[in-house]
Structure formats: C-alpha cells, structure tokens
Design a protein around this motif. Structure first.
Motif, PDB file in Angstrom:
ATOM      1  N   HIS A 326     -17.714  12.286 -37.892  1.00  0.00           N
ATOM      2  CA  HIS A 326     -16.754  11.540 -37.720  1.00  0.00           C
ATOM      3  C   HIS A 326     -15.726  10.492 -38.701  1.00  0.00           C
ATOM      4  O   HIS A 326     -16.524  10.938 -39.989  1.00  0.00           O
ATOM      5  N   GLU A 327     -15.234  10.567 -38.915  1.00  0.00           N
ATOM      6  CA  GLU A 327     -13.981  11.094 -39.397  1.00  0.00           C
ATOM      7  C   GLU A 327     -13.640   9.644 -40.339  1.00  0.00           C
ATOM      8  O   GLU A 327     -12.897   8.646 -39.498  1.00  0.00           O
ATOM      9  N   THR A 328     -13.808   8.937 -41.806  1.00  0.00           N
ATOM     10  CA  THR A 328     -13.671   7.468 -42.264  1.00  0.00           C
ATOM     11  C   THR A 328     -12.901   8.173 -43.387  1.00  0.00           C
ATOM     12  O   THR A 328     -12.721   7.041 -44.318  1.00  0.00           O
ATOM     13  N   THR A 329     -12.452   8.739 -44.021  1.00  0.00           N
ATOM     14  CA  THR A 329     -11.405   8.760 -45.145  1.00  0.00           C
ATOM     15  C   THR A 329     -10.982   8.373 -45.003  1.00  0.00           C
ATOM     16  O   THR A 329      -9.386   8.041 -44.207  1.00  0.00           O
ATOM     17  N   VAL A 330      -9.813   8.031 -45.848  1.00  0.00           N
ATOM     18  CA  VAL A 330      -8.696   7.117 -46.060  1.00  0.00           C
ATOM     19  C   VAL A 330      -7.827   7.825 -46.783  1.00  0.00           C
ATOM     20  O   VAL A 330      -8.068   8.226 -48.215  1.00  0.00           O
ATOM     21  N   ASP A 331      -6.335   7.694 -46.162  1.00  0.00           N
ATOM     22  CA  ASP A 331      -5.653   9.043 -46.984  1.00  0.00           C
ATOM     23  C   ASP A 331      -5.133   8.351 -48.407  1.00  0.00           C
ATOM     24  O   ASP A 331      -5.106   9.124 -49.197  1.00  0.00           O
ATOM     25  N   CYS A 332      -4.986   6.957 -47.888  1.00  0.00           N
ATOM     26  CA  CYS A 332      -4.412   6.611 -49.491  1.00  0.00           C
ATOM     27  C   CYS A 332      -4.558   5.214 -50.396  1.00  0.00           C
ATOM     28  O   CYS A 332      -4.882   4.231 -49.172  1.00  0.00           O
ATOM     29  N   TYR A 333      -5.348   4.789 -51.160  1.00  0.00           N
ATOM     30  CA  TYR A 333      -5.426   2.869 -51.481  1.00  0.00           C
ATOM     31  C   TYR A 333      -4.946   2.772 -52.504  1.00  0.00           C
ATOM     32  O   TYR A 333      -4.519   3.320 -53.985  1.00  0.00           O
ATOM     33  N   ILE A 334      -3.697   2.085 -52.838  1.00  0.00           N
ATOM     34  CA  ILE A 334      -3.346   1.407 -53.570  1.00  0.00           C
ATOM     35  C   ILE A 334      -3.879  -0.282 -54.487  1.00  0.00           C
ATOM     36  O   ILE A 334      -3.959  -0.617 -54.097  1.00  0.00           O
ATOM     37  N   ILE A 335      -3.430   1.261 -55.947  1.00  0.00           N
ATOM     38  CA  ILE A 335      -3.985  -0.118 -56.923  1.00  0.00           C
ATOM     39  C   ILE A 335      -2.523  -0.808 -57.513  1.00  0.00           C
ATOM     40  O   ILE A 335      -1.981  -0.454 -57.635  1.00  0.00           O
ATOM     41  N   LEU A 348       4.902  -1.302 -49.119  1.00  0.00           N
ATOM     42  CA  LEU A 348       4.665  -0.036 -48.955  1.00  0.00           C
ATOM     43  C   LEU A 348       3.593   0.242 -48.352  1.00  0.00           C
ATOM     44  O   LEU A 348       3.931   1.531 -47.692  1.00  0.00           O
ATOM     45  N   LEU A 349       2.777  -0.509 -48.391  1.00  0.00           N
ATOM     46  CA  LEU A 349       1.353  -0.145 -47.614  1.00  0.00           C
ATOM     47  C   LEU A 349       1.995  -0.661 -46.448  1.00  0.00           C
ATOM     48  O   LEU A 349       2.090   0.351 -44.867  1.00  0.00           O
ATOM     49  N   GLN A 350       3.071  -0.918 -45.872  1.00  0.00           N
ATOM     50  CA  GLN A 350       3.326  -0.464 -44.121  1.00  0.00           C
ATOM     51  C   GLN A 350       4.598   0.209 -43.508  1.00  0.00           C
ATOM     52  O   GLN A 350       4.126   0.866 -42.548  1.00  0.00           O
ATOM     53  N   GLU A 351       4.625   0.952 -45.084  1.00  0.00           N
ATOM     54  CA  GLU A 351       5.550   1.908 -45.088  1.00  0.00           C
ATOM     55  C   GLU A 351       4.457   3.263 -44.600  1.00  0.00           C
ATOM     56  O   GLU A 351       5.083   3.875 -43.676  1.00  0.00           O
ATOM     57  N   LEU A 352       3.651   2.836 -45.662  1.00  0.00           N
ATOM     58  CA  LEU A 352       2.671   4.654 -45.984  1.00  0.00           C
ATOM     59  C   LEU A 352       1.694   4.183 -43.864  1.00  0.00           C
ATOM     60  O   LEU A 352       1.691   5.549 -42.974  1.00  0.00           O
ATOM     61  N   SER A 358      -3.204   6.425 -42.887  1.00  0.00           N
ATOM     62  CA  SER A 358      -4.390   5.461 -42.955  1.00  0.00           C
ATOM     63  C   SER A 358      -4.398   4.960 -44.517  1.00  0.00           C
ATOM     64  O   SER A 358      -4.481   5.749 -45.573  1.00  0.00           O
ATOM     65  N   ALA A 359      -4.251   3.423 -45.207  1.00  0.00           N
ATOM     66  CA  ALA A 359      -4.227   3.173 -46.027  1.00  0.00           C
ATOM     67  C   ALA A 359      -4.788   1.701 -46.148  1.00  0.00           C
ATOM     68  O   ALA A 359      -5.152   0.656 -45.357  1.00  0.00           O
ATOM     69  N   GLU A 360      -4.686   1.387 -47.762  1.00  0.00           N
ATOM     70  CA  GLU A 360      -5.436   0.392 -47.929  1.00  0.00           C
ATOM     71  C   GLU A 360      -4.896   0.071 -49.030  1.00  0.00           C
ATOM     72  O   GLU A 360      -4.954   0.321 -49.937  1.00  0.00           O
ATOM     73  N   LYS A 361      -5.438  -1.785 -49.669  1.00  0.00           N
ATOM     74  CA  LYS A 361      -4.744  -1.885 -50.812  1.00  0.00           C
ATOM     75  C   LYS A 361      -6.222  -3.068 -51.195  1.00  0.00           C
ATOM     76  O   LYS A 361      -6.845  -3.317 -50.111  1.00  0.00           O
ATOM     77  N   ASP A 362      -5.787  -3.459 -52.622  1.00  0.00           N
ATOM     78  CA  ASP A 362      -6.715  -4.886 -52.927  1.00  0.00           C
ATOM     79  C   ASP A 362      -6.395  -6.244 -52.367  1.00  0.00           C
ATOM     80  O   ASP A 362      -5.289  -6.497 -52.468  1.00  0.00           O
ATOM     81  N   TYR A 363      -7.621  -7.366 -51.932  1.00  0.00           N
ATOM     82  CA  TYR A 363      -7.210  -8.115 -50.858  1.00  0.00           C
ATOM     83  C   TYR A 363      -7.517  -9.342 -51.651  1.00  0.00           C
ATOM     84  O   TYR A 363      -8.232 -10.485 -51.821  1.00  0.00           O
ATOM     85  N   MET A 364      -8.502  -8.878 -52.731  1.00  0.00           N
ATOM     86  CA  MET A 364      -9.780  -9.721 -53.389  1.00  0.00           C
ATOM     87  C   MET A 364      -9.250 -10.419 -54.546  1.00  0.00           C
ATOM     88  O   MET A 364      -9.728 -10.767 -55.240  1.00  0.00           O
ATOM     89  N   GLY A 365      -8.428  -9.326 -55.511  1.00  0.00           N
ATOM     90  CA  GLY A 365      -8.003  -9.913 -56.511  1.00  0.00           C
ATOM     91  C   GLY A 365      -8.929  -9.294 -57.828  1.00  0.00           C
ATOM     92  O   GLY A 365      -9.295  -9.763 -59.118  1.00  0.00           O
ATOM     93  N   ARG A 366      -9.156  -7.924 -57.398  1.00  0.00           N
ATOM     94  CA  ARG A 366     -10.009  -7.099 -58.430  1.00  0.00           C
ATOM     95  C   ARG A 366      -9.575  -6.654 -59.460  1.00  0.00           C
ATOM     96  O   ARG A 366      -8.342  -6.769 -59.554  1.00  0.00           O
ATOM     97  N   ARG A 377     -15.481   3.513 -52.535  1.00  0.00           N
ATOM     98  CA  ARG A 377     -16.408   2.845 -50.816  1.00  0.00           C
ATOM     99  C   ARG A 377     -15.932   2.968 -49.775  1.00  0.00           C
ATOM    100  O   ARG A 377     -16.499   3.311 -48.480  1.00  0.00           O
ATOM    101  N   VAL A 378     -14.176   3.059 -49.519  1.00  0.00           N
ATOM    102  CA  VAL A 378     -13.428   3.770 -48.177  1.00  0.00           C
ATOM    103  C   VAL A 378     -13.662   4.768 -47.598  1.00  0.00           C
ATOM    104  O   VAL A 378     -12.534   5.386 -47.465  1.00  0.00           O
ATOM    105  N   ASN A 379     -13.629   5.520 -48.863  1.00  0.00           N
ATOM    106  CA  ASN A 379     -13.831   7.150 -48.905  1.00  0.00           C
ATOM    107  C   ASN A 379     -12.300   7.527 -48.931  1.00  0.00           C
ATOM    108  O   ASN A 379     -12.000   8.591 -48.366  1.00  0.00           O
ATOM    109  N   ALA A 380     -11.865   7.144 -50.179  1.00  0.00           N
ATOM    110  CA  ALA A 380     -10.570   7.583 -49.613  1.00  0.00           C
ATOM    111  C   ALA A 380      -9.398   8.273 -50.796  1.00  0.00           C
ATOM    112  O   ALA A 380     -10.901   9.461 -51.912  1.00  0.00           O
ATOM    113  N   LYS A 381      -9.010   9.184 -50.368  1.00  0.00           N
ATOM    114  CA  LYS A 381      -8.753  10.474 -50.757  1.00  0.00           C
ATOM    115  C   LYS A 381      -7.714  10.241 -52.007  1.00  0.00           C
ATOM    116  O   LYS A 381      -7.652  11.124 -53.182  1.00  0.00           O
ATOM    117  N   TYR A 382      -6.883   9.469 -51.866  1.00  0.00           N
ATOM    118  CA  TYR A 382      -5.875   9.516 -53.130  1.00  0.00           C
ATOM    119  C   TYR A 382      -5.496   8.451 -53.352  1.00  0.00           C
ATOM    120  O   TYR A 382      -5.917   6.759 -52.718  1.00  0.00           O
TER     121      TYR A 382
END
Length: 421
Positions: A326-335, A348-352, A358-366, A377-382
């Motif tokens: 099963h594929e769990t890779t995320v294409d891009c994680y935005i920092i 930008l996240l919506q555009e991707l 598949s794209a994600e960003k931080d929502y926890m103020g890290r 942890r989400v196995n992002a490629k980029y």
C-alpha cells in the motif's frame, strides 16, 4: 465511565484500513474483467425476506439475526448475508428483463449476526460477494468459483482448499431427505434439541450441526451423491470438468451442505490450510440457488453466487505471512517560516492538491526541525521550504528527502517540478 465499542465489532484504523482498500480495489478489478457490476442494497430489509430465503430452520434466522420493530410496527432485520437482498432487488427492479443476460452483480458491505465473537468472526463483518442470475449453465457455476479463487490467488494466498458438492435438484433432495430421516430417526434422542427439530423440518441441516458433528451417525449418514438423478449427476460432472479444464484443483465432500436453505445443485467452500489459521477454516462459501428468485416474488430464474468475509481473508493473509502493498508516500510537505510564508502556503497547498499531488503542511506551529521530522513521518518525497526571504524573491527551496539533494526553484514552477518527480 468511558464508552467502548460494542462487543463483536471493530474499529479499522489508519494503517490497517489500507489493507482493506487494497483488497476492495483488487476485487473490483477482477469483477471488471469478469463483467460483474456493483449493486448496493439497504443495510436492513423486511424480516420476512430472510425468513423466506435463508430459511426458518437455519441458525441464522432462529438465533443470529438482529431484528427490531420500527415505529410503524414493521419487523425489520439488519442483513445477515447479502444474497437475499440482491435477489430481492433483482426481482423488484425486473432485472430479468434486461437485454444482457445473465445478470452478473457484486457487492461489498457490512453484515450482522449475533454470534459468539472469536478470531476472524465478528457480529458486524464485511462481505464481498457475487451473484450470477438468469442462467442454469454449469459453466457459470465454474466461473463463479474461479472468480473467488482468482481473488485469493491475486492477493497472495497459496494454502487453499476448494471443496465442492452437489445438493441435486428437488427430486434428488427429496429422496435424500427421506433417507436421512430413516437414518437419524431411531437415535435422534442422542442429538441436540436443534437437530431433533431439524429432523422434521429440514434433516439436511443435521449434517451442518457443530455440536453433534462427531456423532458416529454423522459419518455413516447417506450421501447426497448416491441419490442424484441422472440430470443432477450430469450437471455436477460438467461443473467438475470445467474446473479441471481451468486447472482449478478441488475435492468432493458429500457432507458439505452449507448453512442456508436456498442452495441446490452446486455447493462449494474455499478453506485455508495455513498453519495456525484456527479451527474454523472456511474463507468463502457459495452455491446455486434455483428457485430463490421465485421465493421472493420474482419469476422462476436460476442463480449462483458466493460470499466471503474480508476479516477472514485478512486473517488468512496473516497466517501465511503475506504483506499487502500500500502506498503511503506524500508528494510534498511544505515548511513555512514566518507569518507571511505560512499565509502563502494555504492557497499553495490547495493548488498542489488540485493538480493531483498529495501535499501537507504544518498546523501545529512547530519549529523548522520539528517540521522536517513531521515530513519524514508522513514519508514525504519532497520538502518545500518557504521563508520570508524566499517569498520576497518568488522562490522556494525544494529538497529530495530520499537523496538529500536540494535546489532553489521558482514558486511559479512548483507544480511542474513536482510532477516531473
């Protein structure tokens, strides 16, 4: 007091649900190749449907159904199996009038039976099943069996045993019924109360009893195969020949009767022979049910089908040590670093995502380091890094987490670059 899940049910959590999705996708693809179309029926039906189709003498109807009365005083039942509802829909929607025959259908869905929960058995469980209605050709029996075997083969199971039997036509079953009554009646007092009742209502059900299965009369009971008339015998031989021609191995077991009243002619089960799978080895069961369509109010149309439990399929995979891909890779994680950059990443996240990535960003103020950990942890490629300085220049830093390589890129070209991989 904390509220817990009802006994006999389960939560299928992320990490596990992907296995279910893989199996569902595989089953749907196989059905596409065999030209079976999906049907979806209600989770509850009128109780009478199951009483008439599954049978009043079965354990399902007598002991296991979840039945309730609605506010209008109607008796309704959570479906304990899928065939009756599909056949009801076939008759009600006049599918027998469709140009393409036989009508070939498949379904996925939860079923409900009040029974003792144990490994691989739940009170709410999910079935995959197929039904082919409108043909009495032995070749369609072989096709239905081959479809089930193909699913197990394609998900990786190897330690399987296909068991088949013939229950014959109505005249063959009557002759066998009389022989069973004569066989069991002198000593029926040694059997459980259910079997004593079945002697009068449906003696074939005695052979399916779990409590008395080791009684000596069980092994010496008359075989249905000895009571098949010429037509039924020829039908069964043709089914077996088709299976052999498809190189599908099987064994004949004259004690196989299945647990539902509507079966006749071909009956079959597929069992796991994996070590440690458990005492109950059946993975899949099915058979022919000529007469069932008429029983639920339709015309006299023949049919055959099977149903299998997804839970038990997963248990068999575990027993054989088969891991599902099963594929769990995320294409891009935005920092994003800084308020302006964080604001910029929302569209930008919506555009991707609209571009199919598949794209994600931080929502926890890290902090930046913690965001990198989150990307791993989400196995992002980029990872795409955007700070205040990069934002002013209309650029970003893109880093390949597999190779460690990174470069500055234009924000205008992000989608193109990520799609290029």
């Amino acid at each position: 007091m904390s509220i817990q899940i009802p006994r006999g049910t389960q939560d299928i959590l992320p990490g596990e649900v992907e296995k279910w999705q893989f199996i569902e996708k595989k089953a749907k693809d196989i059905c596409r190749r065999y030209l079976y179309k999906e049907i979806r029926t209600p989770i509850f039906e009128h109780t009478e449907l199951f009483q008439r189709s599954v049978g009043d003498t079965t354990d399902i109807v007598q002991k296991e159904m979840y039945t309730f009365e609605d506010r209008g005083g109607r008796s309704l039942t959570l479906r304990p199996e899928g065939t009756a509802a599909v056949v009801r829909s076939y008759a009600e929607n006049k599918m027998y009038g469709q140009a393409v025959q036989p009508v070939k259908l498949y379904y996925f869905g939860p079923m409900f039976r009040y029974e003792r929960p144990q490994a691989g058995r739940f009170r709410q469980f999910v079935q995959f099943g197929v039904e082919a209605i409108g043909s009495d050709d032995p070749a369609i029996d072989a096709e239905v069996i081959s479809l089930a075997m193909e699913l197990y083969r394609e998900v990786g199971l190897k330690k399987l045993r296909l068991v088949i039997n013939s229950l014959g036509d109505s005249s063959s079953r009557k002759a066998h019924r009389d022989a069973l009554v004569a066989h069991f009646q002198p000593r029926i007092g040694e059997f459980c109360s259910d079997c004593q009742q079945r002697l009068e209502t449906n003696p074939l059900r005695i052979l399916d009893c779990k409590r008395d299965r080791d009684h000596e009369l069980m092994t010496s009971a008359p075989s249905i195969l000895d009571y098949l008339n010429e037509e039924s015998r020829h039908y069964f031989e043709t089914v077996k020949k088709h299976l052999s021609d498809m190189n599908i191995e099987f064994v004949v077991d004259s004690t196989l009767v299945r647990g539902l009243d509507y079966y006749n002619h071909t009956a079959f089960e597929i069992m796991s022979e994996a070590e440690g799978f458990g005492a109950i080895t059946t993975l899949c069961g099915g058979g022919r049910y000529n007469g069932l369509v008429q029983d639920v109010g339709g015309p006299d149309q023949p049919g055959i089908g099977f149903a299998l439990s997804i839970e038990r399929l997963l248990s068999a995979l575990d027993a054989e040590g088969v891991a599902l891909p099963h594929e769990t890779t995320v294409d891009c994680y935005i920092i994003a670093l800084g308020d302006s950059a964080m604001e910029y990443t929302v569209p930008l996240l919506q555009e991707l995502r609209r571009a199919g990535l598949s794209a994600e960003k931080d929502y926890m103020g890290r902090k930046m380091k913690a965001q990198f950990k989150a990307a791993e942890r989400v196995n992002a490629k980029y990872v795409l890094i955007i700070g205040e300085e990069e934002l002013e220049k209309g650029t970003a830093v893109i880093k390949n987490l597999q190779t460690g390589e990174q470069e500055n890129v234009s924000l205008d070209n992000i989608v193109e670059i990520l799609n290029r991989g």
